[in-house]
Design a protein around this motif. Structure first.
Motif, PDB file in Angstrom:
ATOM      1  N   ILE A  39       0.836  -1.206   0.000  1.00 47.07           N
ATOM      2  CA  ILE A  39       0.000   0.000   0.000  1.00 47.07           C
ATOM      3  C   ILE A  39       0.868   1.252   0.000  1.00 47.07           C
ATOM      4  CG2 ILE A  39      -1.690   1.326   1.324  1.00 47.07           C
ATOM      5  CD1 ILE A  39      -2.759  -1.432   2.334  1.00 47.07           C
ATOM      6  N   GLN A  40       1.930   1.255   0.795  1.00 51.92           N
ATOM      7  CA  GLN A  40       2.810   2.427   0.845  1.00 51.92           C
ATOM      8  C   GLN A  40       3.441   2.687  -0.519  1.00 51.92           C
ATOM      9  OE1 GLN A  40       5.815   2.375   3.909  1.00 51.92           O
ATOM     10  NE2 GLN A  40       6.871   4.133   3.068  1.00 51.92           N
ATOM     11  N   ARG A  41       3.941   1.639  -1.150  1.00 49.78           N
ATOM     12  CA  ARG A  41       4.571   1.782  -2.473  1.00 49.78           C
ATOM     13  C   ARG A  41       3.561   2.334  -3.488  1.00 49.78           C
ATOM     14  NH1 ARG A  41       7.017  -2.727  -2.399  1.00 49.78           N
ATOM     15  NH2 ARG A  41       5.254  -3.994  -2.988  1.00 49.78           N
ATOM     16  N   ASN A  53       9.155  15.882  -1.525  1.00 50.94           N
ATOM     17  CA  ASN A  53       9.069  15.819  -0.073  1.00 50.94           C
ATOM     18  C   ASN A  53       7.874  14.994   0.399  1.00 50.94           C
ATOM     19  OD1 ASN A  53       9.898  16.640   2.654  1.00 50.94           O
ATOM     20  ND2 ASN A  53       7.970  17.759   2.629  1.00 50.94           N
ATOM     21  N   LEU A  54       6.700  15.232  -0.185  1.00 53.84           N
ATOM     22  CA  LEU A  54       5.502  14.503   0.235  1.00 53.84           C
ATOM     23  C   LEU A  54       5.650  13.018  -0.059  1.00 53.84           C
ATOM     24  CD1 LEU A  54       2.694  14.490   1.417  1.00 53.84           C
ATOM     25  CD2 LEU A  54       1.789  15.081  -0.835  1.00 53.84           C
ATOM     26  N   ARG A  55       6.143  12.706  -1.219  1.00 46.92           N
ATOM     27  CA  ARG A  55       6.351  11.304  -1.585  1.00 46.92           C
ATOM     28  C   ARG A  55       7.335  10.648  -0.613  1.00 46.92           C
ATOM     29  NH1 ARG A  55       7.197   9.965  -7.860  1.00 46.92           N
ATOM     30  NH2 ARG A  55       5.015  10.540  -8.010  1.00 46.92           N
ATOM     31  N   GLY A  56       8.378  11.362  -0.275  1.00 48.17           N
ATOM     32  CA  GLY A  56       9.394  10.822   0.628  1.00 48.17           C
ATOM     33  C   GLY A  56       8.984  10.810   2.090  1.00 48.17           C
ATOM     34  N   SER A  57       7.855  11.448   2.411  1.00 45.20           N
ATOM     35  CA  SER A  57       7.438  11.512   3.811  1.00 45.20           C
ATOM     36  C   SER A  57       6.509  10.361   4.200  1.00 45.20           C
ATOM     37  CB  SER A  57       6.753  12.853   4.101  1.00 45.20           C
ATOM     38  OG  SER A  57       5.443  12.890   3.582  1.00 45.20           O
ATOM     39  N   HIS A  58       6.279   9.425   3.311  1.00 40.94           N
ATOM     40  CA  HIS A  58       5.468   8.257   3.640  1.00 40.94           C
ATOM     41  C   HIS A  58       6.189   7.406   4.691  1.00 40.94           C
ATOM     42  CE1 HIS A  58       3.098   9.198   0.098  1.00 40.94           C
ATOM     43  NE2 HIS A  58       2.272   8.212   0.398  1.00 40.94           N
ATOM     44  N   ARG A  59       5.436   6.945   5.653  1.00 36.92           N
ATOM     45  CA  ARG A  59       5.965   6.059   6.692  1.00 36.92           C
ATOM     46  C   ARG A  59       4.964   4.936   6.920  1.00 36.92           C
ATOM     47  NH1 ARG A  59       9.376   9.167   5.591  1.00 36.92           N
ATOM     48  NH2 ARG A  59      10.756  10.353   6.934  1.00 36.92           N
ATOM     49  N   SER A  60       5.454   3.848   7.470  1.00 37.81           N
ATOM     50  CA  SER A  60       4.555   2.743   7.805  1.00 37.81           C
ATOM     51  C   SER A  60       5.071   2.015   9.034  1.00 37.81           C
ATOM     52  CB  SER A  60       4.409   1.784   6.624  1.00 37.81           C
ATOM     53  OG  SER A  60       5.656   1.238   6.285  1.00 37.81           O
ATOM     54  N   ARG A  61       4.146   1.367   9.708  1.00 37.60           N
ATOM     55  CA  ARG A  61       4.474   0.586  10.899  1.00 37.60           C
ATOM     56  C   ARG A  61       3.547  -0.618  10.976  1.00 37.60           C
ATOM     57  NH1 ARG A  61       4.364   3.888  16.246  1.00 37.60           N
ATOM     58  NH2 ARG A  61       5.282   1.948  16.984  1.00 37.60           N
ATOM     59  N   GLY A  71      -1.668  -2.413  11.013  1.00 37.37           N
ATOM     60  CA  GLY A  71      -0.765  -1.834  10.023  1.00 37.37           C
ATOM     61  C   GLY A  71      -1.132  -0.371   9.809  1.00 37.37           C
ATOM     62  N   MET A  72      -0.140   0.500   9.818  1.00 39.26           N
ATOM     63  CA  MET A  72      -0.390   1.929   9.628  1.00 39.26           C
ATOM     64  C   MET A  72       0.481   2.457   8.493  1.00 39.26           C
ATOM     65  SD  MET A  72      -0.635   3.430  13.526  1.00 39.26           S
ATOM     66  CE  MET A  72       1.122   3.512  13.687  1.00 39.26           C
ATOM     67  N   ILE A  73      -0.124   3.276   7.642  1.00 39.94           N
ATOM     68  CA  ILE A  73       0.604   3.990   6.604  1.00 39.94           C
ATOM     69  C   ILE A  73       0.202   5.450   6.755  1.00 39.94           C
ATOM     70  CG2 ILE A  73       1.069   4.254   4.140  1.00 39.94           C
ATOM     71  CD1 ILE A  73      -0.716   1.212   4.878  1.00 39.94           C
ATOM     72  N   TYR A  74       1.166   6.346   6.779  1.00 40.58           N
ATOM     73  CA  TYR A  74       0.862   7.752   6.987  1.00 40.58           C
ATOM     74  C   TYR A  74       1.965   8.605   6.349  1.00 40.58           C
ATOM     75  CZ  TYR A  74       4.109   6.810  10.816  1.00 40.58           C
ATOM     76  OH  TYR A  74       5.193   6.409  11.554  1.00 40.58           O
TER      77      TYR A  74
END
Length: 124
Positions: A39-41, A53-61, A71-74
């Protein structure tokens, strides 16, 4: 008069069910990890790009809990919510419809892929 029946093999069935439950629990975290990465990809592909910057600011846990796995994507960019929720009239430098609901569309557009990941991990 009531009849009594003896069912043989119940202990074995119960043991096998416990083994299956342990196996499924063991696979929850890696399965959720694969789902979150997918999903993050896909969200990153759909994110409008100006400086990146926005594209590179994706995080997941992936967080194991007592009830299962979360699962979190933000995104951590302060303007991420604005771009995600931007109306169609908002102009971005990248072609439309990229940007609008990039995270939400990453999930909706990839339901089959997500279900395939779940099915693959259930087989293991």
């Amino acid at each position: 008069m009531a009849k009594a029946y003896a069912i043989k093999g119940l202990d074995e069935i119960e043991r096998n069910l416990r083994k299956m439950a342990k196996s499924m629990n063991k696979n929850l975290v890696p399965a959720m990890g694969d789902i979150v990465k997918t999903i993050q990809r896909e969200s990153m592909k759909r994110t409008p790009i100006d400086t990146g910057n926005l594209r590179g600011s994706h995080r997941s846990r992936v967080i194991p809990t007592l009830r299962g796995v979360v699962g979190m994507i933000y995104v951590i960019a302060s303007y991420g919510l604005f771009v995600h929720e931007a109306p169609p009239s908002t102009k971005f430098k990248s072609p439309w419809p990229r940007g609008r609901k990039f995270l939400e569309r990453a999930i909706v557009d990839n339901k089959k892929k997500i279900l395939d990941i779940i099915a693959e991990w259930m087989k293991r």
